[in-house]
Design a protein around this motif. Sequence first.
Motif, PDB file in Angstrom:
ATOM      1  N   LYS A   1       1.373  -6.296   5.600  1.00 34.83           N
ATOM      2  CA  LYS A   1       1.570  -5.801   4.231  1.00 34.83           C
ATOM      3  C   LYS A   1       2.658  -4.735   4.244  1.00 34.83           C
ATOM      4  O   LYS A   1       2.957  -4.152   5.294  1.00 34.83           O
ATOM      5  CB  LYS A   1       0.272  -5.188   3.687  1.00 34.83           C
ATOM      6  CG  LYS A   1      -0.901  -6.159   3.668  1.00 34.83           C
ATOM      7  CD  LYS A   1      -0.697  -7.240   2.630  1.00 34.83           C
ATOM      8  CE  LYS A   1      -1.860  -8.228   2.601  1.00 34.83           C
ATOM      9  NZ  LYS A   1      -1.677  -9.309   1.631  1.00 34.83           N
ATOM     10  N   LYS A   2       3.207  -4.448   3.048  1.00 37.71           N
ATOM     11  CA  LYS A   2       4.245  -3.402   2.968  1.00 37.71           C
ATOM     12  C   LYS A   2       3.589  -2.039   2.786  1.00 37.71           C
ATOM     13  O   LYS A   2       2.522  -1.923   2.194  1.00 37.71           O
ATOM     14  CB  LYS A   2       5.150  -3.677   1.771  1.00 37.71           C
ATOM     15  CG  LYS A   2       6.012  -4.902   1.923  1.00 37.71           C
ATOM     16  CD  LYS A   2       7.159  -4.848   0.913  1.00 37.71           C
ATOM     17  CE  LYS A   2       7.968  -6.118   0.959  1.00 37.71           C
ATOM     18  NZ  LYS A   2       7.686  -7.030  -0.157  1.00 37.71           N
ATOM     19  N   ALA A   3       4.314  -0.993   3.258  1.00 41.81           N
ATOM     20  CA  ALA A   3       3.812   0.376   3.074  1.00 41.81           C
ATOM     21  C   ALA A   3       4.928   1.264   2.533  1.00 41.81           C
ATOM     22  O   ALA A   3       6.065   1.202   3.004  1.00 41.81           O
ATOM     23  CB  ALA A   3       3.314   0.930   4.410  1.00 41.81           C
TER      24      ALA A   3
ATOM     25  N   PHE B   1       0.863  -1.185   0.000  1.00 39.72           N
ATOM     26  CA  PHE B   1       0.000   0.000   0.000  1.00 39.72           C
ATOM     27  C   PHE B   1       0.903   1.240   0.000  1.00 39.72           C
ATOM     28  O   PHE B   1       2.022   1.195   0.518  1.00 39.72           O
ATOM     29  CB  PHE B   1      -0.904   0.012   1.227  1.00 39.72           C
ATOM     30  CG  PHE B   1      -1.963  -1.058   1.189  1.00 39.72           C
ATOM     31  CD1 PHE B   1      -3.217  -0.782   0.661  1.00 39.72           C
ATOM     32  CD2 PHE B   1      -1.699  -2.342   1.655  1.00 39.72           C
ATOM     33  CE1 PHE B   1      -4.202  -1.769   0.617  1.00 39.72           C
ATOM     34  CE2 PHE B   1      -2.672  -3.329   1.609  1.00 39.72           C
ATOM     35  CZ  PHE B   1      -3.933  -3.043   1.091  1.00 39.72           C
ATOM     36  N   CYS B   2       0.364   2.310  -0.553  1.00 38.45           N
ATOM     37  CA  CYS B   2       1.180   3.518  -0.679  1.00 38.45           C
ATOM     38  C   CYS B   2       0.303   4.742  -0.428  1.00 38.45           C
ATOM     39  O   CYS B   2      -0.897   4.725  -0.701  1.00 38.45           O
ATOM     40  CB  CYS B   2       1.741   3.545  -2.105  1.00 38.45           C
ATOM     41  SG  CYS B   2       2.494   5.091  -2.575  1.00 38.45           S
TER      42      CYS B   2
ATOM     43  N   ALA C   1      -1.464   0.378   9.960  1.00 35.84           N
ATOM     44  CA  ALA C   1      -2.496  -0.561   9.494  1.00 35.84           C
ATOM     45  C   ALA C   1      -1.868  -1.657   8.625  1.00 35.84           C
ATOM     46  O   ALA C   1      -2.284  -2.822   8.685  1.00 35.84           O
ATOM     47  CB  ALA C   1      -3.570   0.200   8.705  1.00 35.84           C
ATOM     48  N   CYS C   2      -0.862  -1.290   7.836  1.00 36.91           N
ATOM     49  CA  CYS C   2      -0.174  -2.292   7.006  1.00 36.91           C
ATOM     50  C   CYS C   2       0.592  -3.280   7.886  1.00 36.91           C
ATOM     51  O   CYS C   2       0.618  -4.482   7.607  1.00 36.91           O
ATOM     52  CB  CYS C   2       0.790  -1.612   6.033  1.00 36.91           C
ATOM     53  SG  CYS C   2      -0.051  -0.858   4.647  1.00 36.91           S
TER      54      CYS C   2
ATOM     55  N   TRP D   1       1.348  -0.688  -6.910  1.00 38.98           N
ATOM     56  CA  TRP D   1       0.977  -0.572  -5.496  1.00 38.98           C
ATOM     57  C   TRP D   1      -0.458  -0.071  -5.386  1.00 38.98           C
ATOM     58  O   TRP D   1      -0.994   0.535  -6.315  1.00 38.98           O
ATOM     59  CB  TRP D   1       1.881   0.438  -4.778  1.00 38.98           C
ATOM     60  CG  TRP D   1       3.338   0.105  -4.788  1.00 38.98           C
ATOM     61  CD1 TRP D   1       3.905  -1.132  -4.861  1.00 38.98           C
ATOM     62  CD2 TRP D   1       4.427   1.049  -4.736  1.00 38.98           C
ATOM     63  NE1 TRP D   1       5.274  -1.033  -4.847  1.00 38.98           N
ATOM     64  CE2 TRP D   1       5.626   0.308  -4.762  1.00 38.98           C
ATOM     65  CE3 TRP D   1       4.513   2.438  -4.652  1.00 38.98           C
ATOM     66  CZ2 TRP D   1       6.885   0.897  -4.730  1.00 38.98           C
ATOM     67  CZ3 TRP D   1       5.765   3.042  -4.602  1.00 38.98           C
ATOM     68  CH2 TRP D   1       6.937   2.275  -4.642  1.00 38.98           C
ATOM     69  N   GLN D   2      -1.067  -0.298  -4.230  1.00 42.32           N
ATOM     70  CA  GLN D   2      -2.435   0.201  -3.989  1.00 42.32           C
ATOM     71  C   GLN D   2      -2.370   1.553  -3.281  1.00 42.32           C
ATOM     72  O   GLN D   2      -1.866   1.648  -2.159  1.00 42.32           O
ATOM     73  CB  GLN D   2      -3.230  -0.806  -3.150  1.00 42.32           C
ATOM     74  CG  GLN D   2      -4.598  -0.314  -2.761  1.00 42.32           C
ATOM     75  CD  GLN D   2      -5.502  -0.063  -3.961  1.00 42.32           C
ATOM     76  OE1 GLN D   2      -5.746  -0.956  -4.770  1.00 42.32           O
ATOM     77  NE2 GLN D   2      -5.987   1.178  -4.106  1.00 42.32           N
TER      78      GLN D   2
END
Length: 372
Positions: A114-116, A93-94, A108-109, A162-163
């Motif tokens: 998850k990666k941020a 996520f970005c 939250a990641c 990325w999201q």
Amino acid sequence: MANYFINTPGNTIRPNRTTAILRESKALEYHKSLSVYQPTPLVSLPALAQKYNVGNIYVKDESHRFGLNAFKGLGASYAIHKILERHPHIATFCTATDGNHGRAVAWACRMAHKKAVVFVPRDTTESRMKAIGNEGARVIKVDANYDETCAYAKAMCRKEGWQLVQDTAWEDYEEIPARIMAGYLTQFQEMEENLHSLPAPGIDIVFLQAGVGSWAGSAIWYYLNRYGNKRPGIVVIEPSEANGILASFKAGKRVNPDCSFETIMAGLNCGIPSLTAWDIIRNGVDVSMSVEDAFAEQAIRELYFPKGNDRRIVAGESGAGGLAGFIALVTTGDARALKEKLDINPTTNILFYNTEGATDEDSFNKIIGARP
Ligand SMILES: Cc1ncc(COP(=O)(O)O)c(C=O)c1O
């Protein structure tokens, strides 16, 4: 001096994708399922109310939210949770951020394994970057202002797959900002329970500080949806050097303000308002005003060095934004029209949200060190 606009709101909620997502929000249920969840306190400050000759002053203190020192975790966690329900395989996520939202996305990641990747504008302080990095995110400074950094994050997401989890909406980007706003609703639902514990539960006026306006939009949607025409008076406050909402009110349409974007209120240092939040704000705000940094500094000191037996509150520069606006309103002579419009009198009950604690300790210490 306060710069302001008195609005004539329609007090209606226009049906669209964002307001539908707000209506469907199950954020409170989701947040209650997190082990770190605890409602934030609502604090009454009778001595401060007496000083400013109003009935009661209440502060909902979001510096206690999830150990993140700001309310933003509510939005990021709910949005990421909703995205992962449908797309569990997203790896990264970005976002672009001026501080608190980036830390919230990183947190939250981390919870979701998850990666941020977090892009920050050029004037972001080291301590804010460190706070984001400590949550396990890659933090990258961009030589750009907030709006340009958002555009950069969007382009990088397209390139890298990325999201994007941005807390502001534009023409083809509405759903995720709406999920973030839906996450903020937890705070306003909690307020209902907080209010029952007070001697004078009615709130007459709420002061909401704004950057892109997503948080204020979420609050306004809540008050309109819950109370309709009987909602409290609503005042939106911005820094005078980043006042996109005030500029939009004055222009009669959403615009980028013509200002320096130099303010200590880093969380509010944004340009054009969020597309979808703006639509809610213009339909539910009574007064839009912007204030100089000196009022934020005064508000921080008022909360940190309380009068009488009032409880000490640690508020960051943006967290104190609502009180800054109130102080400007009641202490500057040119704001008489506003006081009349809002009918501020010795029985008025006022609510502020301290949306962050001391998120930049160096700046905070300088401000409280300058005690008069
Ligand atoms: C502490 C704080 N308060 C208020 C806001 C305003 O939120 P919004 O940008 O949705 O207007 C922010 C945004 O980052 C913030 O960090």
